[in-house]
Motif scaffolding. Structure first.
Motif, PDB file in Angstrom:
ATOM      1  N   PHE A 395      42.013  40.788  45.628  1.00 23.10           N
ATOM      2  CA  PHE A 395      40.981  40.525  46.624  1.00 23.10           C
ATOM      3  C   PHE A 395      41.456  40.969  48.009  1.00 23.10           C
ATOM      4  CE2 PHE A 395      39.933  37.630  43.211  1.00 23.10           C
ATOM      5  CZ  PHE A 395      38.544  37.584  43.213  1.00 23.10           C
ATOM      6  N   ARG A 409      37.259  38.606  49.784  1.00 20.15           N
ATOM      7  CA  ARG A 409      36.174  39.245  49.038  1.00 20.15           C
ATOM      8  C   ARG A 409      36.751  40.263  48.072  1.00 20.15           C
ATOM      9  NH1 ARG A 409      33.207  44.039  52.187  1.00 20.15           N
ATOM     10  NH2 ARG A 409      35.005  45.054  53.143  1.00 20.15           N
ATOM     11  N   TYR A 410      35.950  40.581  47.086  1.00 19.99           N
ATOM     12  CA  TYR A 410      36.312  41.623  46.131  1.00 19.99           C
ATOM     13  C   TYR A 410      35.661  42.923  46.579  1.00 19.99           C
ATOM     14  CZ  TYR A 410      36.285  44.385  41.834  1.00 19.99           C
ATOM     15  OH  TYR A 410      36.432  45.393  40.915  1.00 19.99           O
ATOM     16  N   ASN A 421      30.114  40.702  45.458  1.00 19.69           N
ATOM     17  CA  ASN A 421      30.530  39.342  45.802  1.00 19.69           C
ATOM     18  C   ASN A 421      29.405  38.332  45.626  1.00 19.69           C
ATOM     19  OD1 ASN A 421      33.454  39.271  46.996  1.00 19.69           O
ATOM     20  ND2 ASN A 421      32.541  41.179  47.720  1.00 19.69           N
ATOM     21  N   LEU A 424      29.602  37.690  41.985  1.00 17.38           N
ATOM     22  CA  LEU A 424      30.779  36.872  41.689  1.00 17.38           C
ATOM     23  C   LEU A 424      30.541  35.416  42.073  1.00 17.38           C
ATOM     24  CD1 LEU A 424      33.721  36.456  40.866  1.00 17.38           C
ATOM     25  CD2 LEU A 424      34.401  37.252  43.154  1.00 17.38           C
ATOM     26  N   GLU A 469      39.748  35.189  39.610  1.00 13.67           N
ATOM     27  CA  GLU A 469      40.250  36.461  39.084  1.00 13.67           C
ATOM     28  C   GLU A 469      39.637  36.747  37.717  1.00 13.67           C
ATOM     29  OE1 GLU A 469      44.524  38.758  38.438  1.00 13.67           O
ATOM     30  OE2 GLU A 469      44.463  36.561  38.398  1.00 13.67           O
ATOM     31  N   LYS A 472      35.964  37.656  38.193  1.00 19.20           N
ATOM     32  CA  LYS A 472      35.876  38.999  38.789  1.00 19.20           C
ATOM     33  C   LYS A 472      36.061  40.067  37.714  1.00 19.20           C
ATOM     34  CE  LYS A 472      39.604  40.420  40.792  1.00 19.20           C
ATOM     35  NZ  LYS A 472      40.291  41.594  40.254  1.00 19.20           N
ATOM     36  N   ASN A 473      37.064  39.888  36.885  1.00 21.84           N
ATOM     37  CA  ASN A 473      37.341  40.872  35.838  1.00 21.84           C
ATOM     38  C   ASN A 473      36.232  40.927  34.794  1.00 21.84           C
ATOM     39  OD1 ASN A 473      39.756  41.465  37.104  1.00 21.84           O
ATOM     40  ND2 ASN A 473      40.969  40.078  35.824  1.00 21.84           N
TER      41      ASN A 473
END
Length: 478
Positions: A395, A409-410, A421, A424, A469, A472-473
Motif C-alpha cells: 500500500f 491506499r492501494y 480503493n 476494497l 492485504e 486487496k489480493n
C-alpha cells in the motif's frame, strides 16, 4: 380520577419488586460479561441485516414485555448492528472505546439522579464536575482564571466557544457580513455548522493554505489577515486544530497564537481528538502554544476513552464563557446567594443536563491518570508500526502520522486508484472483521486507519493489515 383517595401505593407501579430487581441485575450482569468477553473474536462491523424488524415487532403497549424478549430485541437491533465502537478492531472515524468504569459512573449518576447544573441543588456534584474541568485546564496550561463546561461533544463545545468569541468581540448582526473566520480545509465541519447556528452564516470564511502535513501555513494566514484589514473587513476568529479528524494534523499553534494576538483575533483550538495526547510527555511539544488559545475544545469520548456524550469547552478567561451563558429566573432565586462554586448552568447553554462529570471523576479515580498516559502512548507506537508495515503489504501511504491516524491506499498498476480503493473498502465492510473509513483529499480517495480504541493492540493491528492485504489480493487488480 379518584386515585388520590386510593390506599394503593402507585409508586410501586414504577418500582421493581425485590424478585424482579434480582432478575434484572442477573440479566444485566450476564449480558455485561458476555458482551465484553465476546469482543476479541467478534466483528467490528455488522451492517444492518435486521433492518429494524425486531424493534418493529415490539411496539409500546399497556402491559410490559418479558425481560428475555426485551434483551433479545436490544441485542438484535442494537448490539448486533452497525459499527461496534467497543471492538479493538474498530479503526474508523475517530473511535474511543467506552471504558466500563464510565458505564458504572453513569449508572450511579442516573440511579441517584443528582442535578449537577446549579450549585444549590447539589454542591457535591457541582464540585465534582468543576474538579474535572480544573484538571483539564491544568493539562492544557491554563491558570486559575480559566474554566469550562462539560458538554455532549465537540459540536456543542465548538458552538459554545464560537458564541463566547462573538459576544466577547461584541459583534452585532450588522457586522456579520464583514466578520472573517480563518480555518483550513481540514477543520471539522461542525465548525461551519456552529457558525450558522450562532447566526453567523453570512460571515466570511477564509480557507488558509496548508503545508504537505495538512497544517495551516502561518505566513499565508498573516498575509490574508493583512489584506482583509486593508479592504475594511473585521478579522474575528482563528480556528486552529490540534489533531484533525480527517488526517490527525496539528496546526503550528504557537505561531498562530502570536498572529492572533497581534491582530486581536479570538484564537480557538479544536483539540477534540488530539487534546488528551497532552498526557504523553513526549508529545507535549507538538501542542506548544495551546495554552495561549482563548478557547479549547476537547472530547473525553475520543482520546480519554469515555462513552459517547463527553465533550468539554475550556476558556482561558472564565468571564468570557459566563458572559454568554448566564441567565436567571424568579424560580431560581434560591440559588442566588452564598454560593462558592461556579454553577455549570452559568457556563453552558444547558440548564437541565445529565450528570456528565460522574463518569469522568469515577474513571479517573478508579484507574488514576497513569494508565491513560500509557494507553495513549501505545496508540502512537501502534500508528508508527502500522505506517511501516502497511507499506510492506503493498500500500501507498500519506504523511507520517502526527498522532494516531494514518492515510493509506492501494495504487494498482492499471486502472483507477480511487475505484480500486472504493471496491476494497466495500470488501472490508462486507467482511466486517475490521472497520476502517475513508476520506477524499484533493480528489484522491484515501483509507484512514485511526488507532484509538483502548482495546487495540499489536495483535489487532497485525490482523487488520493481513485482512486488508488478503482482500486487496482477492480483487485481482494489478
Amino acid at each position: 380520577m379518584n386515585s388520590i383517595h386510593s390506599t394503593k401505593d402507585f409508586s410501586d407501579l414504577l418500582s421493581l419488586q425485590p424478585e424482579d430487581r434480582s432478575q434484572l441485575i442477573k440479566k444485566v450482569t450476564n449480558y455485561y460479561i458476555q458482551f465484553l468477553d465476546g469482543l476479541p473474536e467478534g466483528k467490528a462491523y455488522l451492517g444492518d441485516e435486521d433492518a429494524g424488524k425486531a424493534l418493529a415487532s415490539m411496539p409500546f403497549q399497556e402491559n410490559p414485555y418479558p425481560i428475555d424478549q426485551i434483551f433479545d430485541v436490544f441485542h438484535q437491533s442494537v448490539t448486533e448492528n452497525g459499527i461496534n465502537p467497543c471492538s479493538g478492531k474498530h479503526f474508523g472515524y475517530v473511535p474511543g472505546g467506552g471504558i466500563e468504569t464510565a458505564a458504572w459512573g453513569d449508572f450511579l449518576g442516573a440511579l441517584t439522579n443528582r442535578y449537577s447544573g446549579i450549585n444549590f441543588a447539589n454542591p457535591g456534584a457541582v464540585r465534582m464536575e468543576n474538579q474535572v474541568i480544573s484538571w483539564m485546564c491544568n493539562l492544557v496550561g491554563y491558570d486559575h482564571r480559566s474554566h469550562g463546561s462539560l458538554l455532549s461533544g465537540g459540536s456543542i463545545a465548538n458552538l459554545t466557544g464560537i458564541i463566547a468569541a462573538r459576544d466577547h468581540k461584541e459583534l452585532k448582526a450588522r457586522d456579520f457580513e464583514r466578520a472573517v473566520i480563518y480555518l483550513t480545509d481540514e477543520t471539522h465541519h461542525c465548525v461551519q455548522k456552529a457558525l450558522r447556528l450562532a447566526g453567523m452564516g453570512e460571515a466570511v470564511i477564509r480557507y488558509v493554505p496548508m503545508d504537505e502535513q495538512f497544517s495551516m501555513r502561518p505566513e499565508a494566514l498573516d498575509a490574508i489577515i493583512n489584506e482583509d484589514l486593508r479592504i475594511g473587513l473585521i478579522p474575528f476568529l482563528l480556528i486552529g486544530s490540534a489533531g484533525t479528524t480527517n488526517t490527525g494534523a496539528i496546526d503550528p499553534l504557537d505561531n498562530l497564537a502570536g498572529i492572533a494576538a497581534n491582530h486581536q483575533i479570538w484564537f480557538h483550538v479544536d483539540a477534540a481528538y488530539g487534546g488528551f495526547f497532552l498526557l504523553v510527555e513526549a508529545l507535549r511539544s507538538k501542542f506548544k502554544g495551546i495554552e495561549k488559545a482563548d478557547s479549547i475544545v476537547m472530547d473525553p469520548h475520543k482520546s480519554l476513552f469515555m462513552p459517547y456524550g463527553s465533550g468539554v469547552i475550556l476558556v482561558r478567561n472564565a468571564e468570557h464563557l459566563f458572559k454568554s451563558n448566564y441567565y436567571t429566573a424568579a424560580y431560581l432565586q434560591d440559588d442566588m446567594e452564598g454560593q462558592d462554586e461556579r454553577s455549570p448552568a452559568d457556563y453552558s447553554p444547558e440548564l437541565t443536563r445529565h450528570f456528565r462529570g460522574m463518569r469522568l471523576w469515577f474513571s479517573l479515580s478508579m484507574f488514576g491518570i497513569s494508565p491513560f498516559r500509557q494507553v495513549l502512548a501505545e496508540k502512537i507506537d501502534l500508528s508508527h508500526y502500522f505506517y511501516r508495515e502497511i507499506q510492506k503489504a503493498g500500500f501507498e501511504v500519506g504523511p507520517f502520522p502526527a498522532l494516531s491516524i494514518s492515510l493509506f491506499r492501494y495504487v494498482p498498476k492499471d486502472g483507477d486508484a480511487n475505484e480500486a480503493n472504493t471496491k476494497l473498502l466495500a470488501l472490508i465492510h462486507a467482511d466486517g472483521h475490521i472497520f476502517v473509513s475513508s476520506t477524499t483529499i484533493l480528489g484522491v480517495l484515501w483509507i484512514r486507519m485511526a488507532i484509538l480504541v483502548f482495546r487495540a493492540h499489536r495483535k489487532e493491528v497485525d490482523f487488520a493489515i493481513k485482512t486488508m492485504e488478503k482482500l486487496k489480493n482477492s480483487m485481482n487488480i494489478h
